[in-house]
Design a protein around this motif. Structure first.
Motif, PDB file in Angstrom:
ATOM      1  N   GLN A  60       6.243  18.515  15.725  1.00 45.61           N
ATOM      2  CA  GLN A  60       4.559  17.691  15.758  1.00 45.61           C
ATOM      3  C   GLN A  60       4.644  16.183  15.576  1.00 45.61           C
ATOM      4  OE1 GLN A  60       1.263  19.345  14.587  1.00 45.61           O
ATOM      5  NE2 GLN A  60       0.905  21.176  14.850  1.00 45.61           N
ATOM      6  N   GLY A  61       4.109  15.238  15.917  1.00 50.36           N
ATOM      7  CA  GLY A  61       3.711  14.087  15.050  1.00 50.36           C
ATOM      8  C   GLY A  61       3.506  14.115  13.865  1.00 50.36           C
ATOM      9  N   PRO A  62       3.895  12.676  13.106  1.00 50.60           N
ATOM     10  CA  PRO A  62       3.051  12.440  12.125  1.00 50.60           C
ATOM     11  C   PRO A  62       1.379  12.797  12.130  1.00 50.60           C
ATOM     12  CG  PRO A  62       5.200  11.255  11.848  1.00 50.60           C
ATOM     13  CD  PRO A  62       4.803  11.604  13.445  1.00 50.60           C
TER      14      PRO A  62
ATOM     15  N   PHE B  76      10.135   5.604   7.460  1.00 57.28           N
ATOM     16  CA  PHE B  76      10.295   6.354   7.358  1.00 57.28           C
ATOM     17  C   PHE B  76      11.928   7.160   6.128  1.00 57.28           C
ATOM     18  CE2 PHE B  76       6.153   8.886   8.727  1.00 57.28           C
ATOM     19  CZ  PHE B  76       6.239   8.357   9.345  1.00 57.28           C
TER      20      PHE B  76
ATOM     21  N   GLN C 132       6.378  -2.390   8.666  1.00 58.19           N
ATOM     22  CA  GLN C 132       6.119  -0.985   9.404  1.00 58.19           C
ATOM     23  C   GLN C 132       6.593   0.095   9.272  1.00 58.19           C
ATOM     24  OE1 GLN C 132       3.585  -0.833  12.712  1.00 58.19           O
ATOM     25  NE2 GLN C 132       3.393  -3.222  12.435  1.00 58.19           N
ATOM     26  N   LEU C 133       6.170   1.347   9.369  1.00 57.86           N
ATOM     27  CA  LEU C 133       6.480   2.419   8.407  1.00 57.86           C
ATOM     28  C   LEU C 133       7.910   2.700   8.446  1.00 57.86           C
ATOM     29  CD1 LEU C 133       3.270   4.974   9.733  1.00 57.86           C
ATOM     30  CD2 LEU C 133       3.249   3.379   7.231  1.00 57.86           C
TER      31      LEU C 133
ATOM     32  N   GLN D 221       4.644  16.048   8.827  1.00 54.94           N
ATOM     33  CA  GLN D 221       4.918  15.810   9.710  1.00 54.94           C
ATOM     34  C   GLN D 221       5.130  17.093  10.107  1.00 54.94           C
ATOM     35  OE1 GLN D 221       8.405  13.870  10.928  1.00 54.94           O
ATOM     36  NE2 GLN D 221       7.293  14.286  13.620  1.00 54.94           N
TER      37      GLN D 221
ATOM     38  N   TYR E 231       2.112  10.853   5.138  1.00 55.37           N
ATOM     39  CA  TYR E 231       1.972  11.630   6.126  1.00 55.37           C
ATOM     40  C   TYR E 231       3.170  12.248   6.187  1.00 55.37           C
ATOM     41  CZ  TYR E 231       0.555   6.859   8.096  1.00 55.37           C
ATOM     42  OH  TYR E 231      -0.099   5.501   8.611  1.00 55.37           O
TER      43      TYR E 231
ATOM     44  N   HIS F 126       1.555   4.992   1.196  1.00 50.45           N
ATOM     45  CA  HIS F 126       0.681   5.785   2.003  1.00 50.45           C
ATOM     46  C   HIS F 126       1.269   7.202   2.224  1.00 50.45           C
ATOM     47  CE1 HIS F 126      -1.335   2.793   5.780  1.00 50.45           C
ATOM     48  NE2 HIS F 126      -0.847   2.357   4.259  1.00 50.45           N
TER      49      HIS F 126
ATOM     50  N   TYR G  27       0.728  -1.075   0.282  1.00 48.33           N
ATOM     51  CA  TYR G  27      -0.083   0.029   0.306  1.00 48.33           C
ATOM     52  C   TYR G  27       0.904   1.025   0.126  1.00 48.33           C
ATOM     53  CZ  TYR G  27      -4.427  -2.607   1.299  1.00 48.33           C
ATOM     54  OH  TYR G  27      -5.398  -3.234   1.126  1.00 48.33           O
TER      55      TYR G  27
ATOM     56  N   HIS H 164      -4.274   6.952   1.368  1.00 46.26           N
ATOM     57  CA  HIS H 164      -3.484   6.169   1.195  1.00 46.26           C
ATOM     58  C   HIS H 164      -4.318   5.438  -0.226  1.00 46.26           C
ATOM     59  CE1 HIS H 164      -5.440   3.854   3.894  1.00 46.26           C
ATOM     60  NE2 HIS H 164      -5.607   2.959   3.693  1.00 46.26           N
TER      61      HIS H 164
ATOM     62  N   TYR I 193       5.931  12.174   3.562  1.00 47.15           N
ATOM     63  CA  TYR I 193       6.639  11.059   3.689  1.00 47.15           C
ATOM     64  C   TYR I 193       5.713  10.550   2.230  1.00 47.15           C
ATOM     65  CZ  TYR I 193       9.012  12.585   7.436  1.00 47.15           C
ATOM     66  OH  TYR I 193      10.615  13.520   8.551  1.00 47.15           O
TER      67      TYR I 193
ATOM     68  N   ARG J  39       3.465  -0.106   2.717  1.00 46.61           N
ATOM     69  CA  ARG J  39       3.475  -0.261   3.801  1.00 46.61           C
ATOM     70  C   ARG J  39       3.331  -1.949   3.417  1.00 46.61           C
ATOM     71  NH1 ARG J  39      -0.585   0.121   8.645  1.00 46.61           N
ATOM     72  NH2 ARG J  39       1.126  -1.695  10.065  1.00 46.61           N
TER      73      ARG J  39
ATOM     74  N   TYR K   3      -1.544  11.195   9.498  1.00 44.13           N
ATOM     75  CA  TYR K   3      -1.821  10.648   8.660  1.00 44.13           C
ATOM     76  C   TYR K   3      -2.533  11.842   7.164  1.00 44.13           C
ATOM     77  CZ  TYR K   3      -4.785   7.476   5.419  1.00 44.13           C
ATOM     78  OH  TYR K   3      -5.884   7.030   4.530  1.00 44.13           O
TER      79      TYR K   3
END
Lengths: 114, 114
Positions: A42-44, A104, A101-102, A38, A36, A34, A32, A49, A87, A91, A46
């Motif tokens: 801050q955190g990434p 990056f 897992q992702l 950032q 994202y 995806h 897949y 996807h 990013y 996946r 979504y």
């Protein structure tokens, strides 16, 4: 793991569309795509996807090439708040029903000019 | 719905100590993943938990461990802290485990080891 290649940086003017490219020539049939982003400190977050067909949501559109070796994230009207690192990630489904897992990469730093 | 919450947000520890970080996923989400983000290495996957079981593990030493509780809340523990463990630790939740599901990230815990 299949890898993605993105430009290090891009600029856009506010309220104009932005096309962020991603190459993934070694993509497998079960990967897949995806996206994202950032924002600073801050955190990434979504974004979107898809697997094979183009996808739209309230944030963006994802255009996937017919051979799936590349994709483009489209922000229809860039705002200053869209300035972030974007990013593109593949996946892969694995046999346990889980997913790798992702992973990056370095992403694309998008600068939006007022 | 409330987003992913992480506690504490900031932490300062000394070398040799241990630390426990906490993550509460979005209500109804059963998969929790942990990532480490540093300026030099970028975002790296630590592990994923789903239904209290570790599903995936990244390439980190055994000093890094985690667990998930029956309410899907998760904790990660780092023992014998080293200076290089200074990083932003991010937790991400997903409805279930699988490549077709997006992950929602928390704000992270900033760990500084002195």
């Amino acid at each position: 793991d299949a890898k993605t290649t993105q430009p290090n940086s891009m600029e856009s003017n506010e309220e104009e569309p932005v096309h962020l490219p991603c190459n993934h020539s070694t993509i497998s049939g079960t990967d897949y795509i995806h996206w994202y982003r950032q924002l600073p400190s801050q955190g990434p977050e979504y974004v979107i996807h898809g697997l094979t067909s183009n996808v739209n949501n309230r944030m963006a559109s994802l255009a996937i090439a017919e051979d799936r070796k590349s994709s483009t994230l489209i922000l229809h009207r860039a705002t200053l708040r869209d300035a972030a690192v974007y990013y593109c990630i593949l996946r892969e489904s694995i046999s346990s029903g889980s997913a790798r897992q992702l992973t990056f990469g370095s992403g694309t730093q998008l600068t939006v000019l007022p | 719905k409330a987003g992913v919450t992480q506690t504490p947000r900031y932490l300062i520890k000394t070398r040799g100590q241990q630390v426990t970080l906490s993550c509460s996923p979005i209500s109804g989400h059963r998969s929790v993943s942990w990532y480490q983000q540093t300026p030099g290495q970028g975002l790296q996957f630590l592990f994923e938990y789903f239904s209290e079981t570790q599903r995936n593990k990244g390439n980190f030493p055994g000093r890094f461990s985690g667990r998930q509780f029956s309410n899907s809340r998760s904790e990660m523990n780092v023992s014998t802290l080293e200076l290089g463990d200074s990083a932003l630790y991010l937790c991400a939740s997903s409805p279930t485990s699988g490549a077709s599901y997006e992950q929602y990230f928390g704000p992270g815990t900033r760990l500084t080891v002195t």
